[in-house]
Design a protein around this motif. Structure first.
Motif, short mmCIF file in Angstrom:
data_model
loop_
_atom_site.label_atom_id
_atom_site.label_comp_id
_atom_site.label_asym_id
_atom_site.label_seq_id
_atom_site.Cartn_x
_atom_site.Cartn_y
_atom_site.Cartn_z
N PHE A 123 71.46 -18.34 30.83
CA PHE A 123 70.95 -19.72 30.91
C PHE A 123 70.29 -20.23 31.97
O PHE A 123 70.55 -19.71 33.27
N LEU A 124 68.97 -20.64 32.26
CA LEU A 124 68.27 -20.18 33.37
C LEU A 124 67.92 -21.98 34.00
O LEU A 124 68.46 -22.21 35.88
N GLY A 125 68.22 -22.54 33.47
CA GLY A 125 68.10 -24.21 34.12
C GLY A 125 68.01 -25.35 33.00
O GLY A 125 67.30 -24.61 31.61
N LEU A 126 68.11 -26.09 33.14
CA LEU A 126 67.70 -27.48 32.38
C LEU A 126 67.13 -29.26 32.98
O LEU A 126 67.38 -29.50 34.22
N ARG A 127 66.31 -30.14 32.24
CA ARG A 127 65.96 -31.01 33.02
C ARG A 127 66.34 -31.95 31.87
O ARG A 127 66.55 -32.04 30.43
N TRP A 128 67.04 -32.87 32.38
CA TRP A 128 67.97 -33.72 31.49
C TRP A 128 67.84 -35.53 31.39
O TRP A 128 68.15 -35.55 32.71
#
Lengths: 150, 145
Positions: free
Chosen positions: A85-90
């Protein structure tokens, strides 16, 4: 990784959509999450204080909603052959209250090749909806997925 | 209570540390309903790049918010968590010890409360940044007497 059911980067198409089952968020979920995370903020744990807030009652931790949607969506799609899992914008757009039932809708937004030939990056757009159809959380998640072994 | 007016831009905050255990991992899997083989299947994960089960990626982030409340100062009057951007850089394993380091990078006054932007890093016992990002919070203003 074994598991014949897992889908490789090559098989996943941009525009694919997934819908999860529903899950009712309970007081127990909030209590367990407070204990696990150590986040006992009044927003989630003080019913009396929250009567006087704009929400009128305790609300689920934003990150609890995030954790639940993550598990919920795995019940609505065949798993990817995920390496990391590399990343997220939430964004947290509205409260999840005790007794609310949430579902997750997701769509493959983008596929990107990487410098390594055995893997690629997939971006999923996700929306968390409550029983009234309101989007309570939404964002994008980036995962590294294996390519089909040659 | 620590209100919007009390928030100082640039001031670093370091939390106490916490050792991640198998119990954290199992409780998280049950709560989230997420049974990724990377985190729950020792046989399969041992044959993968990670060489064994890794801590579910969102769990350290959740724990970092709890660690933040253990910093000995009066609690921040958070009205809502508005959003965040987050990057996972290194995997964590059972027995790793994490702490988080953060600082406010921006604050903006609004009619009801104010927006506070925080940069946060989660570090392992070797001081390596394992996860990092930016969080946006809505914080209450000091009530007028």
């Amino acid at each position: 990784m074994p598991g014949e059911d897992r889908r490789y980067f090559d098989e996943i198409q941009v525009g694919e959509e997934y819908v999860s089952p529903g899950r009712t968020v309970t007081e127990a979920d909030i209590v367990i999450f407070a204990g696990l995370s150590g986040d006992y903020n009044v927003l989630h744990t003080d019913a009396e204080f929250m009567k006087g807030s704009v929400f009128g009652e305790r609300i689920a931790h934003g990150l609890l909603g995030l954790a639940i949607q993550s598990g919920l969506l795995t019940r609505g799609m065949r798993p990817f052959a995920t390496i990391a899992f590399l990343g997220l914008r939430w964004k947290f757009k509205g409260p999840i209250k005790i007794g609310d039932t949430i579902t997750v809708r997701a769509k493959v937004l983008e596929k990107r090749e990487t410098s390594k030939p055995d893997r690629g990056i997939i971006t999923l757009q996700r929306q968390v909806l409550n029983q009234k159809g309101e989007v309570v959380q939404e964002g994008e998640t980036d995962v590294m997925v294996e390519r089909r072994p040659r | 209570m620590f209100y919007f007016e009390d928030v100082v831009v640039g001031e670093p905050v370091e939390t106490p540390a916490l050792t991640l255990t198998e119990a954290h991992m199992v409780r998280y899997a049950g709560l989230a309903g997420e049974w990724e083989p990377r985190s729950t299947d020792e046989v399969v994960s041992r044959r993968s790049e990670s060489g064994g089960r890794v801590i579910p990626d969102l769990l350290p982030l959740c724990i970092s918010s709890g660690l933040g409340w253990r910093v000995p100062k009066s609690p921040l009057a958070v009205l809502a968590f508005m959003g965040f951007e987050w990057k996972f850089s290194l995997p964590l394993r059972i027995g790793d010890t994490i702490r988080s380091r953060s600082r406010t990078v921006a604050k903006r006054s609004m009619k009801d409360g104010g927006v506070v932007v925080e940069e946060r890093e989660i570090l392992n016992q070797r001081g390596e940044v394992v996860q990092s990002g930016r969080l946006t919070l809505l914080v209450a203003k000091r009530p007028r007497k």
